[in-house]
Design an enzyme around this catalytic site. Sequence first.
Site, PDB file in Angstrom:
ATOM      1  N   GLU A   5       0.860  -1.184   0.000  1.00  0.00           N
ATOM      2  CA  GLU A   5       0.000   0.000   0.000  1.00  0.00           C
ATOM      3  C   GLU A   5       0.901   1.240   0.000  1.00  0.00           C
ATOM      4  O   GLU A   5       1.820   1.358   0.809  1.00  0.00           O
ATOM      5  CB  GLU A   5      -0.913  -0.012   1.241  1.00  0.00           C
ATOM      6  CG  GLU A   5      -1.900   1.134   1.222  1.00  0.00           C
ATOM      7  CD  GLU A   5      -3.156   0.873   2.056  1.00  0.00           C
ATOM      8  OE1 GLU A   5      -3.382  -0.265   2.494  1.00  0.00           O
ATOM      9  OE2 GLU A   5      -3.907   1.845   2.254  1.00  0.00           O
TER      10      GLU A   5
ATOM     11  N   HIS B 135      -4.066  18.642   0.797  1.00  0.00           N
ATOM     12  CA  HIS B 135      -4.947  17.574   0.310  1.00  0.00           C
ATOM     13  C   HIS B 135      -5.809  17.967  -0.892  1.00  0.00           C
ATOM     14  O   HIS B 135      -7.013  17.695  -0.907  1.00  0.00           O
ATOM     15  CB  HIS B 135      -5.846  17.075   1.444  1.00  0.00           C
ATOM     16  CG  HIS B 135      -5.950  15.561   1.456  1.00  0.00           C
ATOM     17  ND1 HIS B 135      -6.205  14.826   0.324  1.00  0.00           N
ATOM     18  CD2 HIS B 135      -5.826  14.657   2.464  1.00  0.00           C
ATOM     19  CE1 HIS B 135      -6.218  13.543   0.630  1.00  0.00           C
ATOM     20  NE2 HIS B 135      -5.981  13.403   1.917  1.00  0.00           N
TER      21      HIS B 135
ATOM     22  N   GLU C  73     -10.474   4.187   9.265  1.00  0.00           N
ATOM     23  CA  GLU C  73     -10.642   3.816   7.860  1.00  0.00           C
ATOM     24  C   GLU C  73     -11.157   2.386   7.704  1.00  0.00           C
ATOM     25  O   GLU C  73     -10.646   1.611   6.897  1.00  0.00           O
ATOM     26  CB  GLU C  73      -9.326   4.007   7.087  1.00  0.00           C
ATOM     27  CG  GLU C  73      -8.879   5.461   7.043  1.00  0.00           C
ATOM     28  CD  GLU C  73      -7.664   5.726   6.176  1.00  0.00           C
ATOM     29  OE1 GLU C  73      -6.818   4.821   6.027  1.00  0.00           O
ATOM     30  OE2 GLU C  73      -7.554   6.854   5.659  1.00  0.00           O
TER      31      GLU C  73
ATOM     32  N   TRP D   6     -12.704  13.190   1.835  1.00  0.00           N
ATOM     33  CA  TRP D   6     -11.770  12.594   0.879  1.00  0.00           C
ATOM     34  C   TRP D   6     -11.711  13.448  -0.388  1.00  0.00           C
ATOM     35  O   TRP D   6     -11.130  13.047  -1.384  1.00  0.00           O
ATOM     36  CB  TRP D   6     -12.181  11.156   0.542  1.00  0.00           C
ATOM     37  CG  TRP D   6     -11.891  10.190   1.659  1.00  0.00           C
ATOM     38  CD1 TRP D   6     -11.144  10.452   2.787  1.00  0.00           C
ATOM     39  CD2 TRP D   6     -12.305   8.827   1.780  1.00  0.00           C
ATOM     40  NE1 TRP D   6     -11.081   9.343   3.599  1.00  0.00           N
ATOM     41  CE2 TRP D   6     -11.788   8.321   3.011  1.00  0.00           C
ATOM     42  CE3 TRP D   6     -13.062   7.972   0.988  1.00  0.00           C
ATOM     43  CZ2 TRP D   6     -12.013   7.014   3.446  1.00  0.00           C
ATOM     44  CZ3 TRP D   6     -13.282   6.667   1.424  1.00  0.00           C
ATOM     45  CH2 TRP D   6     -12.760   6.198   2.642  1.00  0.00           C
TER      46      TRP D   6
ATOM     47  N   LYS E 189      -3.726  -0.408  13.982  1.00  0.00           N
ATOM     48  CA  LYS E 189      -4.610   0.627  13.427  1.00  0.00           C
ATOM     49  C   LYS E 189      -6.019   0.169  13.770  1.00  0.00           C
ATOM     50  O   LYS E 189      -6.500  -0.824  13.223  1.00  0.00           O
ATOM     51  CB  LYS E 189      -4.400   0.706  11.916  1.00  0.00           C
ATOM     52  CG  LYS E 189      -5.403   1.598  11.187  1.00  0.00           C
ATOM     53  CD  LYS E 189      -5.001   1.744   9.710  1.00  0.00           C
ATOM     54  CE  LYS E 189      -6.020   2.535   8.906  1.00  0.00           C
ATOM     55  NZ  LYS E 189      -5.602   2.749   7.505  1.00  0.00           N
TER      56      LYS E 189
ATOM     57  N   ASN F 208      -3.147  -1.925   7.705  1.00  0.00           N
ATOM     58  CA  ASN F 208      -4.432  -2.511   7.313  1.00  0.00           C
ATOM     59  C   ASN F 208      -4.153  -4.009   7.255  1.00  0.00           C
ATOM     60  O   ASN F 208      -3.877  -4.576   6.203  1.00  0.00           O
ATOM     61  CB  ASN F 208      -4.878  -1.985   5.946  1.00  0.00           C
ATOM     62  CG  ASN F 208      -5.209  -0.507   6.002  1.00  0.00           C
ATOM     63  OD1 ASN F 208      -5.723  -0.011   7.006  1.00  0.00           O
ATOM     64  ND2 ASN F 208      -4.906   0.215   4.935  1.00  0.00           N
TER      65      ASN F 208
ATOM     66  N   GLU G 216       3.900   9.122  -0.679  1.00  0.00           N
ATOM     67  CA  GLU G 216       2.496   9.058  -1.091  1.00  0.00           C
ATOM     68  C   GLU G 216       1.993  10.409  -1.589  1.00  0.00           C
ATOM     69  O   GLU G 216       1.273  10.483  -2.581  1.00  0.00           O
ATOM     70  CB  GLU G 216       1.632   8.582   0.092  1.00  0.00           C
ATOM     71  CG  GLU G 216       0.150   8.610  -0.217  1.00  0.00           C
ATOM     72  CD  GLU G 216      -0.731   8.147   0.948  1.00  0.00           C
ATOM     73  OE1 GLU G 216      -0.194   7.738   1.993  1.00  0.00           O
ATOM     74  OE2 GLU G 216      -1.962   8.188   0.797  1.00  0.00           O
TER      75      GLU G 216
ATOM     76  N   ASP H 120      -2.682  14.122   7.223  1.00  0.00           N
ATOM     77  CA  ASP H 120      -2.211  12.836   6.710  1.00  0.00           C
ATOM     78  C   ASP H 120      -0.972  12.992   5.831  1.00  0.00           C
ATOM     79  O   ASP H 120      -1.080  12.925   4.613  1.00  0.00           O
ATOM     80  CB  ASP H 120      -3.330  12.162   5.895  1.00  0.00           C
ATOM     81  CG  ASP H 120      -2.980  10.740   5.498  1.00  0.00           C
ATOM     82  OD1 ASP H 120      -1.969  10.230   5.999  1.00  0.00           O
ATOM     83  OD2 ASP H 120      -3.709  10.143   4.686  1.00  0.00           O
TER      84      ASP H 120
HETATM   85  C1  GCV Z   1      -2.330   2.283   5.340  1.00  0.00           C
HETATM   86  C2  GCV Z   1      -3.750   7.257   4.406  1.00  0.00           C
HETATM   87  C3  GCV Z   1      -3.281   6.410   3.256  1.00  0.00           C
HETATM   88  C4  GCV Z   1      -3.679   4.956   3.461  1.00  0.00           C
HETATM   89  C5  GCV Z   1      -3.091   4.489   4.796  1.00  0.00           C
HETATM   90  C6  GCV Z   1      -3.621   5.397   5.907  1.00  0.00           C
HETATM   91  C7  GCV Z   1      -3.012   5.054   7.255  1.00  0.00           C
HETATM   92  O1  GCV Z   1      -5.139   7.327   4.420  1.00  0.00           O
HETATM   93  O2  GCV Z   1      -3.794   6.900   2.061  1.00  0.00           O
HETATM   94  O3  GCV Z   1      -3.171   4.199   2.408  1.00  0.00           O
HETATM   95  O4  GCV Z   1      -3.394   3.153   5.069  1.00  0.00           O
HETATM   96  O5  GCV Z   1      -3.290   6.727   5.619  1.00  0.00           O
HETATM   97  O6  GCV Z   1      -2.024   5.668   7.594  1.00  0.00           O
HETATM   98  O7  GCV Z   1      -3.522   4.181   7.935  1.00  0.00           O
END
Ligand code: GCV
Length: 671
Positions: free
Chosen positions: A148, A490, A272, A513, A268, A191, A373, A345
């Site tokens: 990811e 963002h 999300e 989002w 986590k 995740n 990212e 983020d």
């Molecule tokens: C691993 C953001 C990223 C997600 C990530 C999340 C997190 O939303 O886009 O890919 O998930 O952060 O840090 O848990």
Amino acid sequence: MKSLSTCLLLMLMFAGIGDASAEDGHRLWLRMVSPKQQAEIRVGDNMIVTKTVEIAIDELSRFWRRNEEIVMSGSVTPISDDGFRITRKGGTITLTASTDVGMLYGAYELLRRQETGQKIENNQVVSETPRYQFRVLDHWDNMDGTIERGYAGRSVFFKNGKVDFDKDIIREYARANASIGINMVVINNVNASPKVLDEKTLFHIADIADILRLYGIRLCLSVNFASPMSLDSLKTADPLDEQVRDWWKEKVMQIYKLIPDFGGFLVKANSEGQPGPMDFGRSHADGANMLAEVLRPHGGIVMWRAFVYAQNSPDRASQAYEEFMPLDGTFMNNVILQIKNGPIDFQPREPVSPLFYGIQKTRLMPEFQITQEYTGESIHTCFLAPMWREFFDEIAANARQGSRRHFTAVSGVSNVGNSVNWCGSDMAQANWYAFGRLAWNPDMTSEQIAREWLQQTFSKADKFVSPMTAMLCQSHEAVVSYMMPLGLHHIFAGGHHYGPEPWCHQPGWREDWLPRYYHKADSTGVGFDRTRTGSGNVAQYPQRLADLYDNVETCPEKYLLFFHHVPWNSVWERLCRRYDMGVSQAEGFAETWRSVEKYVDMERYERQLKRFERQAKDAWWWRDACLLYFQQFSKMPLPQDCPAPRHKLDDLMRFSLRMDNYTAADMDKLP
Ligand code: GCV
């Protein structure tokens, strides 16, 4: 003292690492060349030669090219936390440490000094201990082998739903980490698949831990809070349920049988869509403490993430604080709250998360994002040390104002994959390096880090190192300027986080989002009003900062649109100029690179040149997309001396980049 030449034979198992080969970037910053004759390393009688010490000896004997002999000696007085001491008397350098890992770190320090031309003077004492106890690399690797937010290929740990790794690669990976002081790695995505705790899987994970251990690295796992339900059909994962607690207790015992130095869990939860204690009417503290209790007897920790934000909240930036502040003081002391550096983020720029100032009675660790990212993935050069420095500097400045601040640990989301140069881009390796160096010593300057990375990774020639250091140190600010200057944040395309889409609107998507939730551009102005009369987010900061941010006159310009919605006539020209500054800096990167061509091998030169050229085009793309979109609201012309846009807004709005992990091969498909 005894000579170690016999032991050296044992070390043939490590041969191969660092051998001269084509410059494909695989050797990272460890491109040391062996001397014709191996150096002789003497080992003091007071030292136990563990496998880790053997590696230290091997590294020095194969790569130490100076005339001084090296003596490794156990310390009579303890040196704390895997630290080391280096002294020189005449032709003898003595490396002293209390632990085998300290010895290994000392060996890498000696080699780093050799490679960067730093002498150790006669009678000089170099004494180092890491600032943070846990220096953690987090991988967001999935068991199917995807990563990811990974832009460097597939996982080096997993494939097709299984643990699958190449021992040599893991050894090289561990070595690179040890060379910069990283001592913990979480090998799977936050995740998390429950399958990672399956007994068979753990059995193979233990093989990875066995290699990491040699380099002083403890393996950790991200866990899915509902694992007892998924793996063993328990009816609940309620942290206060006896059966659930017993399940975790047994699981942890199973893990420690296989991995005696297991580091702990990263979680986590209720974020999300991930399960968590709140699904069962319990708090984050209930969840974290339940795991902490079963890990504590084994010396394990819980890294509990504070990255939470509920749907439809009026201000996402305030969420984590609202959820976690009331819990301060209720976590066990082997729980560390892992908090992203900023409240949103991993944006190119955000203020420090207010939790770092607010939380007083709980251990904390910042979470940085090494993988890019939001800063150009593996295409744009964005050296992140200056951004992380900004964080450390602000924390330090506030600590001077009386606010408590001591972290136990630091973590960074890794940018490593199975691509030949590990990080997808040769320049991105600098961010892995910088993370380790700052986690060891957050007082290092960005220049120091850039300089030593460049010297080791490319060339020591000053005509290469000086311009490239300047470029790297400028790159983060450039990225901020051409993507989201003055506190914008963002405004990425929906679905991925590479290109601009300030207009992005997807029916049915969560508002938070979508870019317009953040930029709030309208006919009256632009920016998110987080003042006391707006969302109130400023009030989460200590009084001094709250006052500073609340007042549009005193708010640092870099955070202006993060905290204020300001009229167009007060910001339009500044915005245009910032975007232009970013574009011209990005264009300069390619020029700088061309000017140092003769110092770089062909393969890496060509590969990087393409990226710099793409970065400059992307800077234009960002600038035109954002300015032309905002202009619809500002109704103001670009300042006369600003260049005309290269794109038309309609064309850019028609272009849709729905690729999550696109690679350099896709670069030509961009506007
Ligand atoms: C691993 C953001 C990223 C997600 C990530 C999340 C997190 O939303 O886009 O890919 O998930 O952060 O840090 O848990």
